[in-house]
Design a protein around this motif. Structure first.
Motif, mmCIF file in Angstrom:
data_model
loop_
_atom_site.group_PDB
_atom_site.id
_atom_site.type_symbol
_atom_site.label_atom_id
_atom_site.label_comp_id
_atom_site.label_asym_id
_atom_site.label_seq_id
_atom_site.Cartn_x
_atom_site.Cartn_y
_atom_site.Cartn_z
ATOM 1 N N MET B 1 0.850 -1.196 0.000
ATOM 2 C CA MET B 1 0.000 0.000 0.000
ATOM 3 C C MET B 1 0.885 1.245 0.000
ATOM 4 S SD MET B 1 -3.185 0.249 2.561
ATOM 5 C CE MET B 1 -4.846 0.099 2.007
ATOM 6 N N THR B 2 1.067 1.825 -1.166
ATOM 7 C CA THR B 2 1.907 3.024 -1.204
ATOM 8 C C THR B 2 1.036 4.226 -1.558
ATOM 9 O OG1 THR B 2 2.389 2.594 -3.505
ATOM 10 C CG2 THR B 2 3.961 1.734 -1.893
ATOM 11 N N LEU B 3 1.629 5.370 -1.334
ATOM 12 C CA LEU B 3 0.906 6.596 -1.637
ATOM 13 C C LEU B 3 1.951 7.612 -2.068
ATOM 14 C CD1 LEU B 3 -1.898 7.971 -1.414
ATOM 15 C CD2 LEU B 3 -1.238 8.725 0.841
ATOM 16 N N ASN B 4 1.780 8.192 -3.205
ATOM 17 C CA ASN B 4 2.716 9.242 -3.580
ATOM 18 C C ASN B 4 1.940 10.443 -4.118
ATOM 19 O OD1 ASN B 4 2.207 8.738 -6.375
ATOM 20 N ND2 ASN B 4 3.587 6.972 -6.235
ATOM 21 N N ALA B 5 2.706 11.526 -4.300
ATOM 22 C CA ALA B 5 2.052 12.788 -4.647
ATOM 23 C C ALA B 5 1.300 12.673 -5.972
ATOM 24 C CB ALA B 5 3.101 13.893 -4.714
ATOM 25 N N SER B 511 -5.631 4.683 7.045
ATOM 26 C CA SER B 511 -6.244 5.901 7.602
ATOM 27 C C SER B 511 -5.612 7.145 6.981
ATOM 28 C CB SER B 511 -6.163 5.923 9.134
ATOM 29 O OG SER B 511 -4.854 5.802 9.575
ATOM 30 N N LEU B 512 -4.345 7.025 6.562
ATOM 31 C CA LEU B 512 -3.702 8.158 5.879
ATOM 32 C C LEU B 512 -4.423 8.437 4.553
ATOM 33 C CD1 LEU B 512 -1.234 10.125 5.929
ATOM 34 C CD2 LEU B 512 0.009 8.418 4.613
ATOM 35 N N LYS B 513 -4.696 7.355 3.823
ATOM 36 C CA LYS B 513 -5.382 7.526 2.535
ATOM 37 C C LYS B 513 -6.788 8.074 2.740
ATOM 38 C CE LYS B 513 -3.015 4.251 -0.383
ATOM 39 N NZ LYS B 513 -3.072 3.038 -1.181
#
Lengths: 232, 624
Positions: B1-5, B511-513
């Motif tokens: 589960m990654t998240l980038n700009a 929860s960040l997403k």
């Protein structure tokens, strides 16, 4: 000494571990001059999966001439070298499981290699489960009522559990329980040590093993009827 | 589960574009004039058809279920046709039946039933040889026949010609095949190559798909001359340019601003002193002064307490224990008033053993029941989530052994001196909360949450760093920065406290997403921002209009077919945008004077984009 656990090799074997209850000793079959390590665990617990950890814990301990060495709670080990008795040694009580491993100690390298036992077989097993055999008697407590010209026995309002055999070293509180109605009350080591306990009830308690580590056996002979001083 | 700009920018952009959907009332004024069918020739054209369905539904939402989509496949040499429903289902309905439904005047809303327009869509990416073109043209012919309305059919093949670096040779062979065909015996063929005449490649076909949609829109209109011309046999291609609201740049600006403000709201935490106040830490970890956990106390109350009767029954029950020195006096008094410690001594330790046994049974039942233990862990996890931040959880999870020592209380609780009727239940709570296996499972939960928090913190750091990978906002787009940034800054200033509280609750990547999704929801719902986001790109300022005009009116609009010769003047020129005569500030009003009177304006209803579509006739020998 350093202990190493290795996959079993046909050249080294020790199996058919049995318990002689009359002498309280262990017997086995092994190769000529074969040293063995016996691991005592709680009843029904198989130590094989933990042998690497057990070897590490044994490191630095010279087990060669000692009796069973308590390595940790509910786990003791004993090394028996071929000269000490080859096919038998005194046990360390009942209500436990013993497992035997062939091993080869090398004085020069100060290493002892312990070999995994061959696959457990129905006829010949390296594992021996030794239940504690307990004999006890449950009876209604009576007291003697004196009249002018005769006496008679009347129930004292108690039931007595008399422990005929000792509980040995490995009995744990609650291995046995007695049942009255829906309640299960544990039987403790201290009760065994007091030889008999008195329960304030009109219902006969039924003693039940809570674990396979204990087996109830018939008392060796019929004891005389209880004559208690405890009634009132 | 990654998240980038760039993920966030994409999410933001999708939301911006959603404002442009039919729900916002931006449907086209123009409607499909004749019944129409879009036929997918082979699986390679699947993506194109999905796009066309979406785009035509956006353009003509009322006709969503009236435009037929048919898939044509080959089973060996035999063509097979099926209807492609809007939900993705495929039905074996016959083509003649599908065509009949298109002509159902009671249930469809076309202006004229004189013609049936069929648009075949074919992508050459999977061609094994140029002969495949003949095969699929034959399939198209079969489909036309299968409609059993051949005399009313006007058809057009939209040929998506793959000429990227891997398909250059096949592209050349297909061109040669086309050049030697008798175009009069074929439907009109609109060739859209993914290699433009300026050598740029439309690798993901995005623009070609837009062109196909625009072509379909403008070719099915009330002007019958245009329609007839459009479907006249021959080879055609288009030059195309699209000017739209700079969705990506706006999204990037907004996401950058959002991250900047959120990172300023992140608490600066010092976790080093957590263990300096062990009592306080124990309390935050859920341990009561009696060394129990409240959710386990509840479990005792609901599940274990039944093993200890209340009131008079308690006395009767206690009298079943063997007493060391029984006496009439002892049984005459209430055993339940005896202190727990004394009663335990009197009963050979059986009282303690009894309590330990029932707790052990309850514990084993819970630990061996996946639901039971997961329920305990979930309850404990909820407690930890309320009490600790991600930074603290990460710190604690690295010191679980220390926490474990902190949990364990070797002594009996003080209540042991109190009467059994008071002590018994408290003792059960104590025993359950102090059980090694139970504590191990709670420590496992701390480890799990700590690991999730660690990944979350890493993801957050990576997210901030990934901003550097975004392209700089182009100079011509920079004029809208203050237009969007000012209300954004105001939003974050006004909602700082709420956001700060929400940020404290971010403990894992999920929860960040969710936090970012929620924040975007709020941004779009915020009164001072919602209308800014939904404004047309012309509203951003006059400069934007000028840039749009120059882009659309450029002499260098790329042609979607690379040719050696010039094609001359276009057969038709279309400008697709929202035609709004009433508003003198509208883009249409600003642009119309710059285009010749021969340009057809097509009202798409959307003021977020304007497209120029020039149709050119191509002579067969020009393909060689």
């Amino acid at each position: 000494m350093k202990y190493l656990y290795r996959i079993g090799e046909p050249a080294y074997y020790a199996t058919n571990l049995t318990w002689d209850s009359s002498r309280g000793s262990l017997e086995w079959r092994s190769g000529r001059g074969q040293d063995v390590l016996i691991v005592q665990t709680a009843f029904g617990v198989n130590p094989i999966a933990e042998m690497d950890a057990i070897c590490k814990e044994m490191e630095g301990i010279d087990l060669r001439f000692s009796a069973f060495y308590p390595l940790r709670p509910k786990l003791s080990v004993r090394f028996v070298n071929a000269k000490q008795g080859a096919t038998g040694c005194p046990g360390n009580g009942e209500a436990c499981t013993y497992t035997i491993f062939p091993c080869v100690a090398n004085e020069e390298t100060d290493e002892c290699v312990i070999y995994a036992p061959a696959q457990e077989q129905r006829v010949s097993s390296p594992v021996c489960h030794v239940p504690l055999r307990v004999a006890l008697e449950v009876s209604q407590d009576m007291w003697i009522q004196k009249f002018l010209w005769h006496t008679r026995e009347i129930p004292s309002g108690f039931y007595c559990i008399r422990f005929i055999t000792p509980c040995g070293e490995n009995y744990q509180d609650g291995f046995l329980e007695y049942k009255i109605g829906d309640y299960l009350i544990p039987i403790t080591r201290k009760m065994f040590e007091s030889h008999a306990i008195y329960i304030h009830t009109d219902i006969k308690p039924v003693v039940i093993p809570r674990t396979n580590a204990v087996t109830l056996i018939e008392p060796p002979r019929k004891p005389p009827a209880t004559r208690s001083k405890r009634g009132f | 589960m990654t998240l980038n700009a760039s993920d966030l920018v994409q999410q933001f952009e999708n939301r911006l574009r959603e404002l442009d959907d039919p729900v916002s009332g931006r449907a086209a004024k123009g409607k499909p004039f004749f019944p129409m069918m879009v036929a997918r020739l082979g699986p390679s054209a699947n993506n194109a058809c999905l796009f066309l369905r979406r785009e035509l539904s956006r353009l003509w939402p009322q006709y969503r279920d009236e435009i037929a989509f048919v898939s044509a496949d080959l089973n060996g040499q035999i063509p097979e046709f099926s209807r492609m429903a809007s939900n993705g289902d495929v039905s074996d309905e016959s083509v003649s039946r599908i065509a009949a439904k298109l002509f159902d005047a009671n249930n469809t809303h076309f202006f004229s039933y004189q013609k049936l327009l069929i648009y075949y869509v074919l992508n050459t990416s999977d061609f094994q040889s140029a002969d495949d073109l003949r095969t699929w043209l034959s399939v198209a012919g079969s489909l036309k026949v299968a409609t059993k309305s051949s005399d009313t059919v006007m058809d057009m093949l939209i040929l998506l010609l793959n000429e990227d670096n891997e398909h250059t040779e096949m592209g050349a062979q297909i061109r040669e095949t086309l050049a030697h065909m008798d175009s009069d015996a074929l439907p009109k063929i609109l060739i859209l190559s993914n290699r433009r005449n300026d050598n740029g490649i439309d690798l993901d076909w995005r623009t070609c798909h837009c062109i196909a949609a625009a072509t379909i829109a403008v070719s099915n209109q009330e002007n019958s001359t245009v329609v007839t011309d459009f479907f006249r046999p021959g080879f055609f291609t288009v030059s195309y340019v699209r000017a739209e609201k700079p969705f990506a740049a706006i999204s990037q600006l907004c996401v950058n601003t959002m991250l900047e403000h959120i990172s300023n709201l992140m608490p600066e935490e010092s976790v080093g002193n957590l263990f300096q106040e062990p009592e306080r830490l124990s309390q935050r970890l859920g341990l009561s002064p009696d060394a129990t956990f409240s959710f386990l106390d509840e479990y005792v109350e609901n599940s274990i307490n039944a093993f200890i009767p209340d009131g008079e029954a308690l006395n009767e029950f206690l009298s079943l224990f063997p007493i060391r020195e029984p006496s009439p006096e002892l049984y005459a008094e209430l055993l339940s008033e005896t202190s727990a410690k004394r009663f335990n001594d009197m009963t050979f330790g059986a009282w303690d053993c009894y309590l330990e046994t029932i707790v052990k049974k309850a514990r084993d039942a819970a630990l061996h029941d996946a639901k039971g233990i997961s329920d305990w862990r979930r309850q404990y996890g909820d407690l930890l989530r309320q009490e600790f931040t991600a930074v603290e959880l990460e710190y604690l999870s690295e010191r679980v052994a220390k926490i474990r020592r902190n949990f364990m209380r070797p002594s009996r609780p003080l209540t042991a001196e109190k009467p059994i009727r008071i002590d018994a239940k408290k003792r059960l709570c104590f025993l359950l909360s102090q059980d090694e296996h139970v504590i191990d499972s709670l420590c496992d939960e701390i480890k799990t949450l700590g690991e999730q928090a660690r990944i979350c913190l890493q993801t957050w750091d990576a997210l901030l760093k990934s901003q550097k990978n975004l392209h700089l906002i182009q100079e011509e787009d920079q004029n809208f920065i203050s237009y969007y940034k000012k209300p954004l800054t105001e939003y974050f200033f006004r909602n700082a406290e709420n956001l700060r509280m929400e940020i404290r609750k971010i403990l894992d990547v999920r929860s960040l997403k969710l936090f970012f999704q929620r924040t975007m929801d709020h941004l779009f719902a915020y009164e001072n921002l919602g209308h800014v986001f939904s404004n047309s790109f012309g509203d951003v300022g006059a400069v934007q209009d000028e840039q749009t005009r120059r882009k659309l009116n450029s002499p260098d609009i790329p042609l979607y077919l690379s040719l050696n010769f010039s094609l001359g003047a276009p057969v038709y020129s279309f400008l697709l945008l929202k035609v709004d005569n009433s508003d003198h500030k509208s883009l249409y009003h600003n642009l119309k004077s710059y285009f010749s009177s021969e340009t057809f304006f097509y009202d798409t209803g959307s003021d977020s984009a304007a497209e120029v579509l020039n149709i050119f006739r191509v002579n067969p020998d020009q393909l060689l």
